[in-house]
Design a protein around this motif. Structure first.
Motif, PDB file in Angstrom:
ATOM      1  N   PRO A  23       5.258  -3.011  -2.776  1.00 32.77           N
ATOM      2  CA  PRO A  23       6.127  -2.731  -1.625  1.00 32.77           C
ATOM      3  C   PRO A  23       7.151  -3.848  -1.443  1.00 32.77           C
ATOM      4  O   PRO A  23       6.884  -5.020  -1.727  1.00 32.77           O
ATOM      5  N   THR A  24       8.333  -3.476  -0.962  1.00 30.46           N
ATOM      6  CA  THR A  24       9.411  -4.454  -0.768  1.00 30.46           C
ATOM      7  C   THR A  24       8.990  -5.615   0.129  1.00 30.46           C
ATOM      8  O   THR A  24       9.270  -6.779  -0.196  1.00 30.46           O
ATOM      9  N   PRO A  25       8.300  -5.356   1.272  1.00 33.51           N
ATOM     10  CA  PRO A  25       7.885  -6.499   2.111  1.00 33.51           C
ATOM     11  C   PRO A  25       7.021  -7.494   1.347  1.00 33.51           C
ATOM     12  O   PRO A  25       7.154  -8.704   1.523  1.00 33.51           O
ATOM     13  N   LEU A  60      15.844  -4.422  -7.884  1.00 31.67           N
ATOM     14  CA  LEU A  60      14.764  -3.726  -7.171  1.00 31.67           C
ATOM     15  C   LEU A  60      15.253  -3.147  -5.848  1.00 31.67           C
ATOM     16  O   LEU A  60      14.460  -2.652  -5.051  1.00 31.67           O
ATOM     17  N   GLY A  61      16.576  -3.249  -5.612  1.00 33.60           N
ATOM     18  CA  GLY A  61      17.152  -2.638  -4.417  1.00 33.60           C
ATOM     19  C   GLY A  61      17.152  -3.525  -3.191  1.00 33.60           C
ATOM     20  O   GLY A  61      17.328  -3.037  -2.073  1.00 33.60           O
ATOM     21  N   ILE A  62      16.982  -4.837  -3.378  1.00 37.21           N
ATOM     22  CA  ILE A  62      16.968  -5.772  -2.248  1.00 37.21           C
ATOM     23  C   ILE A  62      18.261  -6.584  -2.279  1.00 37.21           C
ATOM     24  O   ILE A  62      18.630  -7.139  -3.315  1.00 37.21           O
ATOM     25  N   ALA A  86       8.577  -7.404   8.731  1.00 40.65           N
ATOM     26  CA  ALA A  86       9.057  -6.492   9.765  1.00 40.65           C
ATOM     27  C   ALA A  86      10.536  -6.201   9.608  1.00 40.65           C
ATOM     28  O   ALA A  86      10.991  -5.074   9.836  1.00 40.65           O
ATOM     29  N   TRP A  87      11.300  -7.217   9.216  1.00 44.08           N
ATOM     30  CA  TRP A  87      12.743  -7.031   9.047  1.00 44.08           C
ATOM     31  C   TRP A  87      13.024  -5.958   7.997  1.00 44.08           C
ATOM     32  O   TRP A  87      13.905  -5.112   8.154  1.00 44.08           O
TER      33      TRP A  87
END
Length: 527
Positions: free
Chosen positions: A390-392, A430-432, A498-499
């Protein structure tokens, strides 16, 4: 102030002792970059020989590893050496801002504004005022350490509270809250200036402004302020107990406790009027037809990107104008020659950074010439994509890596110069967004500052503490600050996660996610 020097500090034991001993064995960051360059040259020879390659999913360009000892790269290195340094983005931006900030600092504007804010703070909200002023004081560079932290102890004592609690709150805000502020400044210009060329390894047209983390750094202030308030008032101060001056401890100097003088207030009025004038000028330029700060052909979210990219100039000119206005009002400037001298002194303070920038600039440039950065990023991104993390969680790993390195290497720019060319392109694939990766790095770099004795100001803070209690040692300072560091780390991890989960904007027109201008394709690796 105590005359304790770093060499006289008592040795720490256990894990902290390991950190201290290991960190002391590390070479200066300048030589760290030198050894990294040597290692990269060797790796480029291996990569070129084995034919390492990948395909840039954004530009579809075939990326081939290049030997740094090839004729072309040696020409870039030797003949283009002055240009390599001059093209290092953070260097020009930081020097530009320092020209103005040096005037604001040396005329006394920063110090007087900080003193005025702290000395006039109501007792009931003394702690949060110290915290917010401490974070905003990052614009004052080193003045934040030598003014805010000892002054916080003074005003706590004047309010009948334990001075070491005030010192701890000030230290936590200035150093542990280094990622927080209400407005972008030199630190944003420095770190985000390193981010942009790293992003260019994947997307050559990507633009980063010093407002790219604006909303995030304000979020740090909002999250960290209540944490410091609670810990200081409910944990640290009760643990310290009632303060009783030790024998031989001198009271604070009279001038430290006195309110601002009439001439200092006059200077602040002049500076305030100058600030309003600068805001009005920038607003007028933005609203004029054909404004250079507005791009009418851009997408709605990107319309004001030129304005955000002008903020480096805005802060440089604003610091200069307000500092000069304060100097005229407070009579700390006698002629225009004083302004020139102050700017020169400000640049002289940057000398160690300019030395570091020479090696960092060549490391970044050579990493780009070798082609190893994007090849590593493409293939590492492919591996991470297969893990489906997951991105987070990905960004939390950046925070933790940054925390770990911060225990040993104090320079934020040195660490980011080495990490950015790898992690920024990798996370873009990765899209970040580069700004989100930078925000995660800054969080990790910030929270552990107060937990490592290798932080350059740690001995100074200990000396400030021993002014109030000569028995207060290195272990005492570490024990006092660890609750802040631990709480900041937990809060920082939650905040970053959370962001991302809420997909909040990081700054004007800047989001969590990166959308490449061309469809991605699977990487191809040879070797």
């Amino acid at each position: 102030m105590s005359d304790v020097t770093p060499d006289q500090l008592p040795p720490a034991r256990g894990f902290l002792g390991f950190i201290e001993r290991t960190g002391n064995r590390l070479p200066d960051p300048v030589f760290l970059f030198l050894w990294l360059i040597v290692g990269m040259v060797a790796l480029s020879l291996v990569g070129a020989h084995l034919g390492w390659s990948a395909v840039n999913p954004v530009t579809q360009e075939v990326l081939l590893a290049q030997s740094l000892l090839s004729s072309e790269n040696l020409e870039k290195l030797i003949i283009g050496m002055p240009r390599t340094l001059a093209d290092f983005p953070p260097l020009g931006i930081v020097i530009t801002i320092i020209y103005g900030a040096a005037v604001a600092e040396r005329t006394g504007l920063f110090t007087t504004a900080i003193r005025g804010a702290l000395l006039n703070a109501p007792k009931i909200i003394l702690t949060p005022v110290v915290v917010i002023v401490g974070m905003v004081s990052h614009h004052a560079s080193d003045a934040s350490y030598v003014v805010v932290i000892p002054l916080a102890a003074v005003i706590f004592a004047a309010a009948g509270r334990h001075p070491l609690a005030g010192l701890a709150a000030g230290f936590a805000a200035v150093s542990g809250g280094y990622a927080g502020n209400l407005f972008p400044g030199a630190s944003d210009a420095l770190i985000l200036g390193i981010t942009e060329p790293a992003a260019h390894l994947i997307d050559p047209g990507y633009k980063v402004s010093i407002a790219g983390n604006w909303f995030f750094i304000v979020g740090v202030v909002l999250v960290f302020t209540p944490i410091v308030w609670f810990l200081t008032d409910r944990v640290i101060e009760p643990r310290l107990g009632q303060w009783v001056p030790a024998k031989g401890v001198a009271p604070p100097a009279k001038e430290e406790r006195e309110p601002l003088t009439g001439i200092e207030k006059k200077g602040l009025v002049f500076a305030g009027l100058a600030l309003l004038g600068m805001i009005a000028l920038w607003t007028l330029i933005t609203l004029l037809p054909g404004s250079p700060f507005v791009d009418p052909e851009a997408e709605p979210a990107q319309t004001f990107n030129p304005l955000y990219r002008s903020l480096a100039a805005f802060f440089a000119v604003t610091f200069f104008v307000t500092g000069a206005a304060y100097g005229v009002g407070a009579s700390t400037i006698r002629s225009h020659r004083d302004l020139v001298r102050m700017m020169g002194e400000g640049i002289s303070v940057l000398a160690p950074y300019i030395v570091l920038a020479f090696f960092a600039a060549h490391f970044v440039a050579m990493f780009n010439w070798s082609g190893l950065g994007p090849i590593l990023a493409v293939n590492a991104a492919a591996s991470l994509r297969e893990l489906a993390m997951p991105t987070p969680l990905l960004l939390i790993s950046v925070v933790l890596v940054s925390c770990f390195f911060d225990l040993f290497i104090g320079s934020a720019s040195a660490k980011w110069s080495a990490l950015a060319p790898i992690v920024v392109p990798m996370f873009m694939l990765l899209g970040i967004s580069p700004e989100m990766t930078t925000a995660a790095y800054r969080m990790g770099d910030s929270v552990t500052n107060i937990a490592t004795p290798l932080m350059s100001y740690f001995p100074l803070i200990l000396a400030f503490a021993q002014r109030w209690d000569p028995r207060f040692g290195l272990g005492s300072l570490m024990a006092t600050m660890l609750p802040y560091a631990g709480s900041f780390l937990v809060a920082g991890l939650i905040m970053v996660a959370a962001w991302v989960a809420l997909d909040l904007p990081l700054g004007p027109g800047v989001g969590v996610h990166y959308e490449p201008p061309a469809p991605a394709s699977s990487p191809v690796t040879v070797g």
